[in-house]
Write an enzyme that holds these catalytic residues in place. Structure first.
Site, mmCIF file in Angstrom:
data_model
loop_
_atom_site.group_PDB
_atom_site.id
_atom_site.type_symbol
_atom_site.label_atom_id
_atom_site.label_comp_id
_atom_site.label_asym_id
_atom_site.label_seq_id
_atom_site.Cartn_x
_atom_site.Cartn_y
_atom_site.Cartn_z
ATOM 1 N N ASP A 279 0.853 -1.178 0.000
ATOM 2 C CA ASP A 279 0.000 0.000 0.000
ATOM 3 C C ASP A 279 0.892 1.232 0.000
ATOM 4 O O ASP A 279 2.121 1.105 -0.020
ATOM 5 C CB ASP A 279 -0.907 0.005 1.245
ATOM 6 C CG ASP A 279 -0.125 0.172 2.544
ATOM 7 O OD1 ASP A 279 1.113 0.252 2.497
ATOM 8 O OD2 ASP A 279 -0.767 0.242 3.613
ATOM 9 N N ASP A 281 1.440 4.738 2.286
ATOM 10 C CA ASP A 281 1.039 5.384 3.537
ATOM 11 C C ASP A 281 1.409 6.862 3.500
ATOM 12 O O ASP A 281 2.521 7.214 3.119
ATOM 13 C CB ASP A 281 1.758 4.716 4.717
ATOM 14 C CG ASP A 281 1.605 3.203 4.692
ATOM 15 O OD1 ASP A 281 0.510 2.722 4.993
ATOM 16 O OD2 ASP A 281 2.579 2.496 4.341
ATOM 17 N N ASP A 374 -3.309 4.643 2.609
ATOM 18 C CA ASP A 374 -3.659 5.031 3.982
ATOM 19 C C ASP A 374 -3.321 6.497 4.179
ATOM 20 O O ASP A 374 -2.201 6.911 3.891
ATOM 21 C CB ASP A 374 -2.841 4.228 5.014
ATOM 22 C CG ASP A 374 -3.321 2.798 5.137
ATOM 23 O OD1 ASP A 374 -4.425 2.489 4.638
ATOM 24 O OD2 ASP A 374 -2.601 1.987 5.729
HETATM 25 N N1 DCT Z 1 1.877 1.255 11.541
HETATM 26 C C1 DCT Z 1 1.507 1.808 12.744
HETATM 27 N N2 DCT Z 1 0.217 1.714 13.167
HETATM 28 C C2 DCT Z 1 -0.703 1.098 12.382
HETATM 29 C C3 DCT Z 1 -0.341 0.537 11.153
HETATM 30 C C4 DCT Z 1 0.986 0.634 10.753
HETATM 31 O O1 DCT Z 1 2.323 2.373 13.438
HETATM 32 N N3 DCT Z 1 -1.937 1.033 12.811
HETATM 33 C C5 DCT Z 1 3.267 1.367 11.128
HETATM 34 C C6 DCT Z 1 4.040 0.108 11.070
HETATM 35 C C7 DCT Z 1 4.704 0.102 9.725
HETATM 36 C C8 DCT Z 1 4.175 1.319 9.007
HETATM 37 O O2 DCT Z 1 3.218 1.907 9.840
HETATM 38 C C9 DCT Z 1 3.580 1.029 7.685
HETATM 39 O O3 DCT Z 1 2.711 -0.081 7.743
HETATM 40 P P1 DCT Z 1 2.484 -1.017 6.497
HETATM 41 O O4 DCT Z 1 1.976 -0.216 5.353
HETATM 42 O O5 DCT Z 1 1.641 -2.146 6.951
HETATM 43 O O6 DCT Z 1 3.920 -1.592 6.222
HETATM 44 P P2 DCT Z 1 5.059 -1.152 5.230
HETATM 45 O O7 DCT Z 1 6.304 -1.201 6.011
HETATM 46 O O8 DCT Z 1 4.712 0.127 4.557
HETATM 47 O O9 DCT Z 1 5.108 -2.322 4.204
HETATM 48 P P3 DCT Z 1 4.165 -2.588 2.923
HETATM 49 O O10 DCT Z 1 5.100 -2.511 1.783
HETATM 50 O O11 DCT Z 1 3.647 -3.957 3.135
HETATM 51 O O12 DCT Z 1 3.104 -1.543 2.875
HETATM 52 MG MG MG Z 2 2.860 0.443 3.555
#
Ligand code: DCT
Ligand code: MG
Length: 450
Positions: A279, A281, A374
């Protein structure tokens, strides 16, 4: 090829950023076969009501393997192509459904995932930590002596390493890959909105595959899961850096329309320098201004109007002032946020160039991709903490919090850092300041991939 092997290979390719479809569709460009002759594949295509098979590159699995090694699509040279007269093409005959090249790193990830599916968090974390430690060792492990003194090498982990060193692979990881429950959970949880709880429910209902779930009239899907099924193929194929850059433009443009001095930052894996992710963020804040709970609603309303919003779930902020940081290692934070699926329009291919455009032409009727986004809105004073938390990795965040708790008597979460000895909140305007409060050298985002 067998189901397990196919799932493993598809997952592997997706993790390397390849786009893999489980069914034939207009966007398919390359078809990979194993143990099937050219004629058999043609026959199958006819059964799929495909008239013109020249649309596809028909390739042997050896092409796929070469791509995995190279980390990018390699040229579809003659030696990889399935051809009419060629009976001696390099068709592998696998002894087992499970590929023999499960490296130790894969073995730990498979074990960790299986424990996650069993809701055994302690064992799951144990294997995740071990995988992190081993992934970043500056030397290869060839003897048990090599792991002496390393952290996170409990008995369960050592057993797996020992077997890999002796046998070349882990029989336990292999068993997991063949395990019916694991296979079903792996499929179920690949759908946006489906976690271990839902998977458990479906499994108890006797369902084993996504096809069975879709066909079962008694299954009630949430709005999120409906979107997950609807955009399944797009969402399961990873987001590329280029797609993240394109979405970054869209998000920034929209936010600036309402709040020209806003700070919009990509966080998550892309901030850590990864080239692909599941995703994208974003953290949004605004210096000076009072918190604006309407901003997020305005953003999604505009996207709705523009036809860019495929799904969205807004969660309102539950943060209360002077609230102590959460001690829970994996607690969700309390920011106002939105889990969305955005429709990213992709530019049409230029038809004038060589044969690559032939492939792209076929996707003519769908020139967009569903992308998980997100958006997190943070008050300006908490921005540094939110940035640190949302940059991740998850494992890095967990370790940082454990360090704060055990070594510093402080509590760290995505909102704040609280010093229990001094009974005060420690303010920080940047990540550098947070590391300094913790008495640590600054760690760059791309060094936080553990
Ligand atoms: N995070 C957080 N609280 C949440 C969800 C996520 O603090 N409720 C943090 C943990 C890692 C970061 O945010 C990003 O989360 P992901 O998108 O799930 O992971 P990513 O490292 O970006 O990996 P991906 O490539 O799978 O998106
Ligand atoms: Mg991510």
């Amino acid at each position: 090829m067998g189901m397990t092997r196919r799932m493993f290979l598809m997952d592997l390719a997706r993790r390397k950023g390849f786009r893999v479809e489980s069914e034939l569709s207009d966007s398919v460009t390359h078809i990979v076969a194993e143990n099937n002759s050219y004629l058999e594949v043609l026959d199958w295509l006819r059964g799929q009501a495909v008239g013109d098979s020249s649309r596809f590159e028909l390739l042997d699995i050896s092409w796929f393997t070469a791509c995995m090694e190279a980390g990018r699509p390699v040229d579809t040279e003659m030696k990889y192509r399935l051809m009419e007269q060629d009976q001696s093409s390099p068709l592998n005959t696998p002894e087992s459904e499970v590929p023999s090249f499960i490296a130790s790193k894969d073995a730990f990830e498979i074990m960790a995932e299986n424990y996650e599916f069993k809701e055994n968090e302690i064992f799951s974390l144990e294997f995740q930590r071990a995988a992190s430690v081993l992934k970043f060792l500056p030397f290869p492990v060839t003897r048990m002596k090599d792991i002496q003194g390393l952290p996170c090498m409990g008995d369960r982990v050592r057993d797996v390493i020992e077997e890999i060193l002796e046998e070349g692979e882990s029989s336990r990881a292999k068993e997991v890959l063949n395990d019916e429950r694991y296979k079903s959970f792996k499929q179920f949880t690949s759908v946006f909105g489906v976690g271990v709880k839902t998977s458990e429910k479906w499994y108890r209902m006797g369902l084993r595959t996504l096809e069975e779930v879709k066909a079962d009239k008694t299954v009630k899907l949430s709005k999120m899961q409906k979107a997950g099924f609807l955009y399944y193929e797009d969402l399961v194929s990873c987001v590329s850096k280029a797609e993240a850059d394109a979405v970054n433009m869209v998000v920034k443009n929209t936010v600036y329309t309402f709040l020209p001095d806003a700070l919009v930052t990509i966080t998550g894996g892309f901030r850590r320098g990864k080239n692909i992710g599941h995703d994208i963020d974003f953290l949004i804040t605004s210096p000076g201004s009072r918190e604006d709970y309407e901003l997020l609603h305005k953003i999604v309303d505009l996207w709705k109007k523009q036809g860019l919003l495929l799904y969205c779930d807004i969660v309102e902020s539950t943060f209360t002032k002077e609230q102590l940081p959460s001690r829970q290692v994996d607690a969700m934070d309390n920011f106002q946020k939105c889990f969305a699926i955005l429709k990213l329009c992709q530019p049409r291919a230029d038809n004038s160039s060589d044969n690559t455009s032939k492939n792209l032409d076929m996707a003519e009727d769908k020139h967009w991709k569903a992308i998980r986004v997100d958006l997190v809105i943070t008050p300006f004073e908490q921005y540094a903490y939110a940035l640190l938390g949302w940059t991740g990795s998850r494992q890095f965040g967990r370790d940082l919090r454990r360090y704060a708790t055990h070594e510093r008597k402080m509590i760290l979460d995505n909102h704040a850092l609280y010093d229990r000895t001094k009974r005060t909140f420690l303010k920080a305007a940047s990540e550098e300041e947070i590391f300094a409060h913790l008495g640590l050298d600054y760690i760059e985002p791309w060094e936080r991939n553990a």
